[in-house]
Design an enzyme around this catalytic site. Structure first.
Site, mmCIF file in Angstrom:
data_model
loop_
_atom_site.group_PDB
_atom_site.id
_atom_site.type_symbol
_atom_site.label_atom_id
_atom_site.label_comp_id
_atom_site.label_asym_id
_atom_site.label_seq_id
_atom_site.Cartn_x
_atom_site.Cartn_y
_atom_site.Cartn_z
ATOM 1 N N CYS A 115 0.813 -1.226 0.000
ATOM 2 C CA CYS A 115 0.000 0.000 0.000
ATOM 3 C C CYS A 115 0.844 1.272 0.000
ATOM 4 C CB CYS A 115 -0.940 0.011 1.200
ATOM 5 S SG CYS A 115 -2.078 -1.377 1.142
ATOM 6 N N HIS A 263 -3.749 7.140 0.915
ATOM 7 C CA HIS A 263 -3.962 5.810 0.339
ATOM 8 C C HIS A 263 -5.380 5.392 0.682
ATOM 9 C CE1 HIS A 263 -3.997 1.606 -0.341
ATOM 10 N NE2 HIS A 263 -3.931 1.284 0.936
ATOM 11 N N ASN A 293 -9.896 -0.607 -2.625
ATOM 12 C CA ASN A 293 -8.480 -0.399 -2.287
ATOM 13 C C ASN A 293 -7.636 -0.996 -3.409
ATOM 14 O OD1 ASN A 293 -5.872 -0.637 -1.285
ATOM 15 N ND2 ASN A 293 -6.499 -1.265 0.767
HETATM 16 O O1 UT7 Z 1 -4.578 -0.998 2.565
HETATM 17 C C1 UT7 Z 1 -3.810 -1.694 3.497
HETATM 18 C C2 UT7 Z 1 -4.219 -1.383 4.847
HETATM 19 N N1 UT7 Z 1 -5.519 -1.935 5.115
HETATM 20 C C3 UT7 Z 1 -6.273 -1.369 6.012
HETATM 21 O O2 UT7 Z 1 -5.917 -0.354 6.531
HETATM 22 C C4 UT7 Z 1 -7.567 -2.060 6.341
HETATM 23 C C5 UT7 Z 1 -7.806 -1.944 7.814
HETATM 24 N N2 UT7 Z 1 -8.958 -2.684 8.312
HETATM 25 C C6 UT7 Z 1 -10.222 -2.459 7.879
HETATM 26 O O3 UT7 Z 1 -10.464 -1.658 6.989
HETATM 27 C C7 UT7 Z 1 -11.331 -3.157 8.608
HETATM 28 O O4 UT7 Z 1 -10.810 -3.836 9.726
HETATM 29 C C8 UT7 Z 1 -12.123 -4.157 7.718
HETATM 30 C C9 UT7 Z 1 -12.938 -3.386 6.705
HETATM 31 C C10 UT7 Z 1 -11.172 -5.090 7.014
HETATM 32 C C11 UT7 Z 1 -13.079 -4.985 8.569
HETATM 33 O O5 UT7 Z 1 -13.945 -4.139 9.290
HETATM 34 P P1 UT7 Z 1 -14.150 -4.357 10.852
HETATM 35 O O6 UT7 Z 1 -15.106 -3.351 11.268
HETATM 36 O O7 UT7 Z 1 -12.806 -4.346 11.507
HETATM 37 O O8 UT7 Z 1 -14.827 -5.780 10.907
HETATM 38 P P2 UT7 Z 1 -14.312 -7.116 11.609
HETATM 39 O O9 UT7 Z 1 -13.175 -7.687 10.864
HETATM 40 O O10 UT7 Z 1 -14.154 -6.885 13.066
HETATM 41 O O11 UT7 Z 1 -15.556 -8.053 11.394
HETATM 42 C C12 UT7 Z 1 -16.814 -7.777 12.044
HETATM 43 C C13 UT7 Z 1 -17.815 -8.818 11.633
HETATM 44 C C14 UT7 Z 1 -17.317 -10.234 11.803
HETATM 45 O O12 UT7 Z 1 -18.425 -11.027 12.212
HETATM 46 P P3 UT7 Z 1 -18.648 -11.397 13.758
HETATM 47 O O13 UT7 Z 1 -17.397 -12.149 14.178
HETATM 48 O O14 UT7 Z 1 -18.794 -10.096 14.470
HETATM 49 O O15 UT7 Z 1 -19.881 -12.233 13.734
HETATM 50 C C15 UT7 Z 1 -16.901 -10.671 10.435
HETATM 51 O O16 UT7 Z 1 -16.982 -12.050 10.221
HETATM 52 O O17 UT7 Z 1 -18.106 -8.680 10.224
HETATM 53 C C16 UT7 Z 1 -17.928 -9.949 9.586
HETATM 54 N N3 UT7 Z 1 -17.467 -9.701 8.219
HETATM 55 C C17 UT7 Z 1 -18.296 -9.489 7.178
HETATM 56 N N4 UT7 Z 1 -19.643 -9.455 7.109
HETATM 57 C C18 UT7 Z 1 -20.192 -9.212 5.900
HETATM 58 C C19 UT7 Z 1 -16.185 -9.626 7.761
HETATM 59 N N5 UT7 Z 1 -16.177 -9.358 6.455
HETATM 60 C C20 UT7 Z 1 -17.478 -9.269 6.074
HETATM 61 C C21 UT7 Z 1 -18.112 -9.018 4.842
HETATM 62 N N6 UT7 Z 1 -19.459 -8.994 4.796
HETATM 63 N N7 UT7 Z 1 -17.419 -8.780 3.713
#
Ligand code: UT7
Length: 336
Positions: A115, A263, A293
């Site tokens: 990134c 980014h 992204n």
């Molecule tokens: O570019 C390089 C750098 N990258 C970044 O900076 C990305 C940084 N991280 C993020 O942007 C976020 O952490 C994500 C967008 C990847 C994820 O968002 P989050 O709010 O941190 O969600 P999470 O990973 O804590 O997941 C929350 C819930 C989980 O379910 P439970 O365990 O609460 O039941 C996941 O399984 O959302 C679920 N989940 C989804 N649900 C529907 C994860 N991905 C999805 C999805 N659709 N695509």
């Protein structure tokens, strides 16, 4: 010592639009979740057979940047190509660009900083120009993510985020004092290397021969892995630090920023930075809604769109910043 400035910008994205609803047909996800957590509405995916690769997209973006720089391809002295999704394991795409553009036998360097790849690439180009070694350096960031993602529910935490595309810049020698690239700031913290990584194939944990021998359809090691929340928490801290570092180096303050082009990792990250620095909506450029992204391509695509829409004006203070896999992060401070 010479100055360097961006004299040409270009981008290319494949035509094929994939909406959140399209993804919800092939995995357990939905438009509301994706928009709320990331801000993404749609992204572009290369259609296999259309001929687009990381290199060809980079070449298309580069041709536009070269034309806008009002130079000939043979005026390019050096190529720097940033990607995490090269056409080949080796050689890297830099030499493929040299071949495809029909440029004379100039040097071509590949940058592997994900990134923050474009920030690193710009910084390398800047040093070559400031030292007097080169006059025009072609800098490309390009990614073809879509065909390397786990497009099942298992991979949804990663696969809904990433998109394909390319951006390019020509960085040229300039006599204009006080203008152009003022400084760049680069960092890494390899302690967290595996938190956002693609382990296989590699010559570390999963050799090519292991993959062939195991032939295991459930092997996740050749899909990207991201500890999303951990990456998010680190991103907001490092983005802020490295922007401040760049401003301080140039005796500037957040209120001096005319345009921040972060980014495009997550709209919530951009909004956090915007609030932290007290910037208005017109001072931060976001296009993650349209492209997701695109990793090394995200800053040059966003910068090109910002420039095309008249948001980058002569004399503006433009700040570029990125954070990602490595971890690596960095910023570039430009007086346009
Ligand atoms: O570019 C390089 C750098 N990258 C970044 O900076 C990305 C940084 N991280 C993020 O942007 C976020 O952490 C994500 C967008 C990847 C994820 O968002 P989050 O709010 O941190 O969600 P999470 O990973 O804590 O997941 C929350 C819930 C989980 O379910 P439970 O365990 O609460 O039941 C996941 O399984 O959302 C679920 N989940 C989804 N649900 C529907 C994860 N991905 C999805 C999805 N659709 N695509």
């Amino acid at each position: 010592m010479y100055n360097s400035k961006i004299t040409g910008l270009g981008y290319y994205v494949p035509e094929n639009v994939i909406t959140n609803d399209d993804l919800s047909k092939i995995m357990d996800t939905n438009d509301a979740w994706i928009q709320e957590r990331t801000g993404i509405k749609e992204r572009r995916h290369v259609v296999r057979g259309d001929g687009d690769t990381t290199t060809t997209m980079g070449v298309k973006a580069a041709k536009i940047a070269i034309e806008r720089a009002k130079i000939d391809k043979d005026d390019i002295d050096f190529i720097v190509f940033a990607t995490l999704s090269p056409d080949y394991y080796f050689p890297g795409p830099g030499v493929l660009v040299q071949r495809d553009l029909g440029i004379k036998t100039v040097g071509a360097l590949d940058v592997r900083n994900q990134c923050s790849g474009f920030i690193y690439a710009l910084s390398v180009a800047d040093q070559f120009i400031k030292s007097g070694m080169y006059k025009n350096v072609l800098v490309i960031g390009s990614e073809l993510h879509s065909h390397g993602l786990d497009m099942t529910t298992r991979g949804r935490g990663v696969s809904v985020i990433f998109g394909d595309g390319a951006g390019a810049a020509v960085l040229s020698r300039s006599e204009d004092k006080g203008k152009g690239m003022l400084s760049s700031h680069l960092h890494s913290e390899g302690q967290h290397a595996e938190e956002l990584s693609l382990i296989a194939p590699g010559m570390g944990k999963r050799w090519v021969t292991d993959i062939i021998e195991d032939n295991d359809p459930n092997d996740e090691s050749y899909y990207p892995h991201m500890n999303g929340q951990f990456v998010f928490k680190n991103a907001v801290v490092r983005f802020s630090e490295v922007i401040m570092e760049g401003l301080k180096k140039n005796s500037l303050k957040p209120e001096d920023i005319d345009l921040l082009v972060p980014h495009q990792a997550n709209l919530r990250i951009s909004q956090f930075i915007q609030n932290k620095f007290g910037l208005g909506n017109d001072q931060v450029f976001n296009n993650i809604m349209k492209y997701g992204n695109t990793t090394a391509a995200s800053i040059p695509i966003a910068l090109t769109e910002a420039w095309e829409s008249g948001k980058v004006k002569d004399g503006d203070l433009v700040v570029l910043a990125a954070f990602g896999s490595g971890f690596t992060w960095g910023s570039v401070i430009i007086r346009w």
